[in-house]
Enzyme design. Structure first.
Site, PDB file in Angstrom:
ATOM      1  N   LYS B 172       0.824  -1.205   0.000  1.00 31.10           N
ATOM      2  CA  LYS B 172       0.000   0.000   0.000  1.00 31.10           C
ATOM      3  C   LYS B 172       0.862   1.261   0.000  1.00 31.10           C
ATOM      4  O   LYS B 172       0.620   2.210  -0.751  1.00 31.10           O
ATOM      5  CB  LYS B 172      -0.909  -0.006   1.234  1.00 31.10           C
ATOM      6  CG  LYS B 172      -1.603   1.297   1.545  1.00 31.10           C
ATOM      7  CD  LYS B 172      -2.772   1.586   0.624  1.00 31.10           C
ATOM      8  CE  LYS B 172      -3.299   2.993   0.855  1.00 31.10           C
ATOM      9  NZ  LYS B 172      -4.698   3.145   0.544  1.00 31.10           N
ATOM     10  N   LYS B 240       0.229  11.854   5.169  1.00 33.04           N
ATOM     11  CA  LYS B 240       0.455  10.827   6.189  1.00 33.04           C
ATOM     12  C   LYS B 240       1.045   9.557   5.558  1.00 33.04           C
ATOM     13  O   LYS B 240       2.003   8.972   6.070  1.00 33.04           O
ATOM     14  CB  LYS B 240      -0.867  10.487   6.887  1.00 33.04           C
ATOM     15  CG  LYS B 240      -0.738   9.441   7.978  1.00 33.04           C
ATOM     16  CD  LYS B 240      -2.009   8.611   8.138  1.00 33.04           C
ATOM     17  CE  LYS B 240      -2.185   7.629   6.997  1.00 33.04           C
ATOM     18  NZ  LYS B 240      -3.204   6.596   7.207  1.00 33.04           N
TER      19      LYS B 240
END
Lengths: 302, 302
Positions: B172, B240
């Site tokens: 991811k 983030k």
């Protein structure tokens, strides 16, 4: 009246483009610095000229496709150059990737001879050139571009007017900047994945199904997995385009952190001797850094 | 026997995912820190729990979807957390984007209770979540993933096994790194083009027909042209992810110049107050630099 075309520059791209013009029935005279490539096109019906001026003389349309600003100056200027042979009314199309400044200077010189110059670089590398699937982005008179559309569509699938002379060159550099960054980004993602033990084929499947999908991943992902860096678009030519784009961006006052970082990566690839490989060989820069192939193959498939 | 699902975390993504589970007929108990979002799902048939432990108790499958490592620790650990309610045999799926280390720690804790933990982050933002078109990349037991495939495919269109626990998280982060770079690259290309006077719509047409085509250009190009920065995936969440990816890359010893440069760009966007806008608002960083909109509209179309 048959449209007669003078075609100058028979490298990887130019050769395929000239061959498509010949296959579509245009009367084409070719010139190439290395004469052997020109001779090969005789089989498709080309006439061969000994100088750029001779390739241009008496032609309605001229197309030039060489590798950089210096080569373009060699081809256009001088006693046997394009401008020495061009007649009033000729439409000159340069599909090389050159600086916007040079494109505007050539347009002025052409206008001084009553000719019309279009900067019309292309997107698409060798496979697109061979298939006649290039996209032309045109700077200069949209009317002139429309008048020679059959010539352009013999080599490509789309013609996009971009604005006044120089706009084709600007659009090309801005676009190739995205291509160069996206290709390097793909390899950087693979470098993280491979170092984390992720199987390369699974990772490419993910990228192509997700938000990371790109033409770069579609074209270069399979090449990476099979470690096939045979040239579609040479790394050294991408580096050249990024250099031009960097100079342009600096003149325009645009900060371009991703362009600069990418340029360094292709520079590293070129310095390591991979300049004549495909631009996807920028992968080798990361491979040298992490000491393993980017196309990691997981053994355990559980 | 009906599969019963405990679903924790009803943000933009989680709300759409839980709603899809309910629409597909699953028996779903939801928990959200802000109770109002959970109450909204009662209309679709959800039961509402007052703590994560209560949402999990007696359920076959647990799905968690929150925003970061700290939130995940809040949800899993502690007296009223997931681990307080989980029974042996339960399959726990975390679809948040968290660090690989935390994923491996949660897998160990789950195993200690006889449960199975899968790190299964997704690609696709709000529209894909709403349409049930997410792609799950799964770290952990491929058998366990196969056993709950109906649950995953109620929320997504594809499940790709990536390897042992932590692999989903690694994949991811590597993938979102590409998404983040490609999106910023698109805006950098637009910045060059706009500064050079190129019409934005023509430039997007070129990019999408050429080697610069990408999912990022497809999703964000039209948003840029209409100056619509409404959120699909928030800029602060991309920041983030890039931070996590930067930490991961550093641990793995992978030099990532494009990731670092991109992170700075999203950091600048966040610092300028655009964190809750779509990540495509990274365009505003370039707009501030060049003092004009990236979506330049050419007046003269000749």
């Amino acid at each position: 009246m048959t449209t007669t075309v003078g075609f100058i520059g028979l490298g990887t791209m130019g050769y395929a483009m000239a061959a498509n013009l010949l296959r579509k029935g245009f009367d084409v005279t070719v010139y190439n610095r290395t004469a052997a490539k020109a001779e090969e096109l005789r089989a498709l019906g080309a006439s061969v000229a000994g100088t750029p001026a001779d390739a241009v003389r008496g032609r309605n349309v001229v197309v030039t496709m060489v590798s950089n600003d210096d080569s373009i100056r060699d081809v256009y200027d001088g006693e046997q150059g394009v401008f020495a042979g061009v007649a009033p009314g000729t439409v000159i199309v340069d599909s090389s990737t050159i600086s916007p400044e040079l494109a505007r200077r050539l347009a002025d010189d052409a206008a001084g001879r009553g000719a019309i110059f279009l900067d019309a670089p292309v997107t698409g590398s060798k496979p697109a050139a061979e298939a006649g699937m290039l996209v032309f982005m045109v700077g200069g008179s949209a009317d002139a571009a429309a008048s020679i559309e059959p010539v352009l569509l013999a080599m490509g699938r789309r013609v996009i007017p971009m604005g006044p002379n120089g706009s084709g060159a600007v659009a090309k550099l801005a676009h190739n900047t995205i291509v160069g960054i996206n290709t390097a980004a793909l390899m950087e993602g693979f470098a993280i994945a491979a170092s984390g033990g992720i199987d390369g084929a699974s990772f490419l499947e993910l990228v192509q199904s997700g938000g990371g999908a790109s033409k770069a991943a579609e074209l270069k992902g399979p090449k990476l997995l099979s470690e096939d860096f045979s040239v579609q678009f040479a790394l050294e030519l991408m580096l050249k385009d990024l250099r031009l784009s960097s100079v342009l961006s600096d003149k325009l006052g645009v900060p371009t952190p991703l362009l600069e970082a990418s340029k360094s990566l292709y520079q590293a690839g070129n310095a390591a001797g991979h300049g004549s490989l495909d631009l996807s060989a920028v992968a080798k820069v990361y491979e040298q850094w992490i000491g393993r192939p980017l196309a990691h193959r997981r053994q355990d498939n559980k």
